[in-house]
Design a protein around this motif. Structure first.
Motif, PDB file in Angstrom:
ATOM      1  N   GLY A  30       0.792  -1.359  -0.169  1.00 31.54           N
ATOM      2  CA  GLY A  30      -0.064  -0.035  -0.044  1.00 31.54           C
ATOM      3  C   GLY A  30       0.863   1.227   0.076  1.00 31.54           C
ATOM      4  O   GLY A  30       0.292   2.157  -0.049  1.00 31.54           O
ATOM      5  N   ALA A  31       2.049   1.067   0.281  1.00 31.36           N
ATOM      6  CA  ALA A  31       2.991   2.249   0.288  1.00 31.36           C
ATOM      7  C   ALA A  31       2.854   3.286  -1.173  1.00 31.36           C
ATOM      8  O   ALA A  31       2.935   4.426  -0.984  1.00 31.36           O
ATOM      9  CB  ALA A  31       4.644   2.118   0.464  1.00 31.36           C
ATOM     10  N   GLU A  32       2.799   2.324  -2.369  1.00 31.49           N
ATOM     11  CA  GLU A  32       2.479   3.182  -3.687  1.00 31.49           C
ATOM     12  C   GLU A  32       1.165   3.621  -3.816  1.00 31.49           C
ATOM     13  O   GLU A  32       0.902   4.700  -4.534  1.00 31.49           O
ATOM     14  CB  GLU A  32       2.972   2.187  -4.851  1.00 31.49           C
ATOM     15  N   GLN A  52      18.043  19.263   4.311  1.00 30.08           N
ATOM     16  CA  GLN A  52      18.443  18.329   5.284  1.00 30.08           C
ATOM     17  C   GLN A  52      17.154  17.594   6.003  1.00 30.08           C
ATOM     18  O   GLN A  52      17.323  16.524   6.188  1.00 30.08           O
ATOM     19  CB  GLN A  52      19.147  19.266   6.389  1.00 30.08           C
ATOM     20  N   LEU A  53      16.078  18.680   6.127  1.00 30.62           N
ATOM     21  CA  LEU A  53      14.649  17.853   6.550  1.00 30.62           C
ATOM     22  C   LEU A  53      14.284  16.789   5.857  1.00 30.62           C
ATOM     23  O   LEU A  53      13.865  15.883   6.408  1.00 30.62           O
ATOM     24  CB  LEU A  53      13.767  18.963   6.682  1.00 30.62           C
ATOM     25  N   ARG A  54      14.230  17.073   4.372  1.00 34.03           N
ATOM     26  CA  ARG A  54      13.915  15.979   3.583  1.00 34.03           C
ATOM     27  C   ARG A  54      14.789  14.860   3.681  1.00 34.03           C
ATOM     28  O   ARG A  54      14.138  13.394   3.685  1.00 34.03           O
ATOM     29  CB  ARG A  54      13.830  16.514   2.142  1.00 34.03           C
ATOM     30  N   ALA A  55      16.046  14.969   3.728  1.00 35.40           N
ATOM     31  CA  ALA A  55      16.794  13.682   3.780  1.00 35.40           C
ATOM     32  C   ALA A  55      16.551  13.041   5.068  1.00 35.40           C
ATOM     33  O   ALA A  55      16.768  11.553   5.193  1.00 35.40           O
ATOM     34  CB  ALA A  55      18.155  14.238   3.657  1.00 35.40           C
ATOM     35  N   ALA A  56      16.489  13.837   6.061  1.00 33.83           N
ATOM     36  CA  ALA A  56      16.101  13.201   7.565  1.00 33.83           C
ATOM     37  C   ALA A  56      14.797  12.319   7.577  1.00 33.83           C
ATOM     38  O   ALA A  56      14.853  11.287   8.195  1.00 33.83           O
ATOM     39  CB  ALA A  56      16.074  14.161   8.642  1.00 33.83           C
ATOM     40  N   VAL A  57      13.610  12.836   6.858  1.00 33.29           N
ATOM     41  CA  VAL A  57      12.334  12.132   7.220  1.00 33.29           C
ATOM     42  C   VAL A  57      11.964  11.067   5.966  1.00 33.29           C
ATOM     43  O   VAL A  57      11.349   9.973   6.204  1.00 33.29           O
ATOM     44  CB  VAL A  57      11.433  13.139   7.392  1.00 33.29           C
ATOM     45  N   ALA A  58      13.117  11.027   5.023  1.00 27.38           N
ATOM     46  CA  ALA A  58      12.680  10.444   3.711  1.00 27.38           C
ATOM     47  C   ALA A  58      12.454   8.926   4.137  1.00 27.38           C
ATOM     48  O   ALA A  58      11.943   8.147   3.869  1.00 27.38           O
ATOM     49  CB  ALA A  58      13.435  10.724   2.749  1.00 27.38           C
ATOM     50  N   PRO A  59      13.664   8.324   4.806  1.00 27.77           N
ATOM     51  CA  PRO A  59      13.684   6.815   5.224  1.00 27.77           C
ATOM     52  C   PRO A  59      12.483   6.548   5.906  1.00 27.77           C
ATOM     53  O   PRO A  59      12.056   5.282   5.906  1.00 27.77           O
ATOM     54  CB  PRO A  59      15.041   6.536   5.911  1.00 27.77           C
ATOM     55  N   ARG A  62       9.042   6.530   3.296  1.00 28.68           N
ATOM     56  CA  ARG A  62       8.870   5.658   2.226  1.00 28.68           C
ATOM     57  C   ARG A  62       7.731   4.693   2.259  1.00 28.68           C
ATOM     58  O   ARG A  62       7.268   4.060   1.509  1.00 28.68           O
ATOM     59  CB  ARG A  62      10.134   4.903   1.690  1.00 28.68           C
ATOM     60  N   ARG A  63       7.394   4.300   3.729  1.00 33.62           N
ATOM     61  CA  ARG A  63       6.565   3.086   4.038  1.00 33.62           C
ATOM     62  C   ARG A  63       5.124   3.555   3.743  1.00 33.62           C
ATOM     63  O   ARG A  63       3.998   2.849   3.821  1.00 33.62           O
ATOM     64  CB  ARG A  63       6.785   2.647   5.120  1.00 33.62           C
ATOM     65  N   GLY A  64       4.792   4.904   3.488  1.00 32.04           N
ATOM     66  CA  GLY A  64       3.441   5.399   3.160  1.00 32.04           C
ATOM     67  C   GLY A  64       2.787   6.103   4.303  1.00 32.04           C
ATOM     68  O   GLY A  64       3.254   6.037   5.244  1.00 32.04           O
ATOM     69  N   TYR A  65       1.743   6.481   3.976  1.00 27.37           N
ATOM     70  CA  TYR A  65       0.861   7.186   4.816  1.00 27.37           C
ATOM     71  C   TYR A  65       0.717   6.435   6.195  1.00 27.37           C
ATOM     72  O   TYR A  65       0.515   7.049   7.454  1.00 27.37           O
ATOM     73  CB  TYR A  65      -0.423   8.000   4.074  1.00 27.37           C
ATOM     74  N   PHE A  66       0.064   5.253   6.193  1.00 22.48           N
ATOM     75  CA  PHE A  66      -0.533   4.644   7.267  1.00 22.48           C
ATOM     76  C   PHE A  66       0.816   4.027   8.085  1.00 22.48           C
ATOM     77  O   PHE A  66       0.650   3.874   8.926  1.00 22.48           O
ATOM     78  CB  PHE A  66      -1.347   3.486   6.885  1.00 22.48           C
ATOM     79  N   ASP A  69       6.549   6.028  10.765  1.00 20.02           N
ATOM     80  CA  ASP A  69       6.690   6.138  11.962  1.00 20.02           C
ATOM     81  C   ASP A  69       7.146   7.666  12.339  1.00 20.02           C
ATOM     82  O   ASP A  69       8.127   8.178  12.362  1.00 20.02           O
ATOM     83  CB  ASP A  69       8.099   5.252  12.322  1.00 20.02           C
ATOM     84  N   LEU A  70       6.158   8.226  12.820  1.00 19.53           N
ATOM     85  CA  LEU A  70       6.269   9.692  13.304  1.00 19.53           C
ATOM     86  C   LEU A  70       7.181  10.081  14.299  1.00 19.53           C
ATOM     87  O   LEU A  70       8.031  10.839  14.382  1.00 19.53           O
ATOM     88  CB  LEU A  70       4.695  10.324  13.661  1.00 19.53           C
ATOM     89  N   HIS A  71       7.340   9.172  15.440  1.00 16.35           N
ATOM     90  CA  HIS A  71       8.222   9.480  16.442  1.00 16.35           C
ATOM     91  C   HIS A  71       9.830   9.269  15.902  1.00 16.35           C
ATOM     92  O   HIS A  71      10.717   9.874  16.261  1.00 16.35           O
ATOM     93  CB  HIS A  71       7.801   8.316  17.459  1.00 16.35           C
ATOM     94  N   ALA A  72       9.855   8.286  15.172  1.00 12.65           N
ATOM     95  CA  ALA A  72      11.214   8.021  14.694  1.00 12.65           C
ATOM     96  C   ALA A  72      11.607   9.134  13.545  1.00 12.65           C
ATOM     97  O   ALA A  72      12.726   9.709  13.577  1.00 12.65           O
ATOM     98  CB  ALA A  72      11.392   6.645  13.605  1.00 12.65           C
ATOM     99  N   ALA A  73      10.597   9.529  12.778  1.00 13.26           N
ATOM    100  CA  ALA A  73      11.145  10.864  12.112  1.00 13.26           C
ATOM    101  C   ALA A  73      11.357  12.140  12.831  1.00 13.26           C
ATOM    102  O   ALA A  73      12.160  12.869  12.351  1.00 13.26           O
ATOM    103  CB  ALA A  73       9.723  11.019  10.984  1.00 13.26           C
TER     104      ALA A  73
END
Length: 255
Positions: A30-32, A52-59, A62-66, A69-73
């Motif tokens: 469902g990520a796509e 810098q922000l984009r690179a930090a949250v990108a990983p 990638r798994r999609g909206y649902f 991991d907001l805490h990890a980001a």
């Protein structure tokens, strides 16, 4: 037997319903179909770059909206230089929102750290290594005390035309400061504020008619100060007094 078959059938049906939900929430599928396609950044910051922000949250996105991991980001963003705090949340259907609070430097702390206006210590950024900021130092747990005494000392010396360039407390609790003209003031451990107030009160009298600059003042005395004078500003060295010469200055209240 029929009851067992019915139980197995019920469990299988439940699994068929739950498995897709679990797969989507964990980003297995469902990520796509539910991608996080947009990054929205807010906050007052100058040094943190959007890249810098984009690179930090990108990983984590990638798994999609649902499955994001907001805490990890959020932790990834807060590890960036200059970021004091961050909030990361998602907004349907495809937005990841990042709100950033940037460190606002207040002073140098020791040799390799900075103190923010919120009282947070953070690593010294290379671009501020030569910045003209006050230098504070002491055990990190005593940072609020150091800032409080610095602010009080600055107010005390300002009417005399001096600024406070350095202030710190050592491991034994002894305070000292350096004025912006280079004068070092050793305050000691006890009654630091009272000693500074007493010194500032008589300082104009100590300097009146004095051609030599005051290099060092030791306030660790009950009834006076020990002063060390430098060389006068003159080309004729034959009239210079030794830089280590010291004089005893009695408090105005004791005379």
């Amino acid at each position: 037997m029929n009851a067992l078959l019915r139980l197995l059938a019920w469990l299988l049906a439940l699994a068929l319903v739950a498995l897709p939900v679990v797969a989507v929430l964990n980003g297995w599928v469902g990520a796509e179909r539910f991608p996080l396609a947009r990054l929205r950044v807010s906050g007052q910051f100058e040094r943190v770059q959007a890249e810098q922000l984009r690179a930090a949250v990108a990983p984590h996105a990638r798994r999609g909206y649902f499955a994001v991991d907001l805490h990890a980001a959020q932790r990834a963003v807060e590890r960036l230089p200059w970021v004091e705090s961050a909030q990361v949340r998602k907004q349907w259907p495809d937005v990841l929102e990042v709100r950033v609070v940037e460190h606002r430097p207040f002073a140098r702390w020791g040799e390799d750290r900075m103190l923010s206006e919120r009282g947070v210590l953070f690593p010294l950024p290379p671009d501020l290594a030569d910045a003209r900021l006050p230098r504070l130092d002491g055990p990190p747990a005593r940072a609020p005390e150091v800032v409080a005494l610095y602010n009080e000392a600055r107010e005390l010396f300002a009417p005399l035309g001096y600024g406070v360039a350095e202030l710190g407390v050592d491991a034994r609790g002894s305070w000292s400061l350096v004025l912006d003209n280079g004068t070092r003031v050793v305050v000691g451990r006890d009654d630091a504020r009272a000693r500074l107030q007493r010194f500032v009160r008589v300082l104009p009298q100590l300097l009146a008619g004095q051609a030599r600059p005051l290099e060092r003042a030791d306030l660790r005395y009950t009834n006076g100060f020990t002063l060390a004078w430098g060389r006068p500003a003159t080309r004729d060295s034959s009239f210079h007094t030794p830089a280590s010469a010291q004089a005893r200055a009695k408090q105005a209240s004791s005379t």
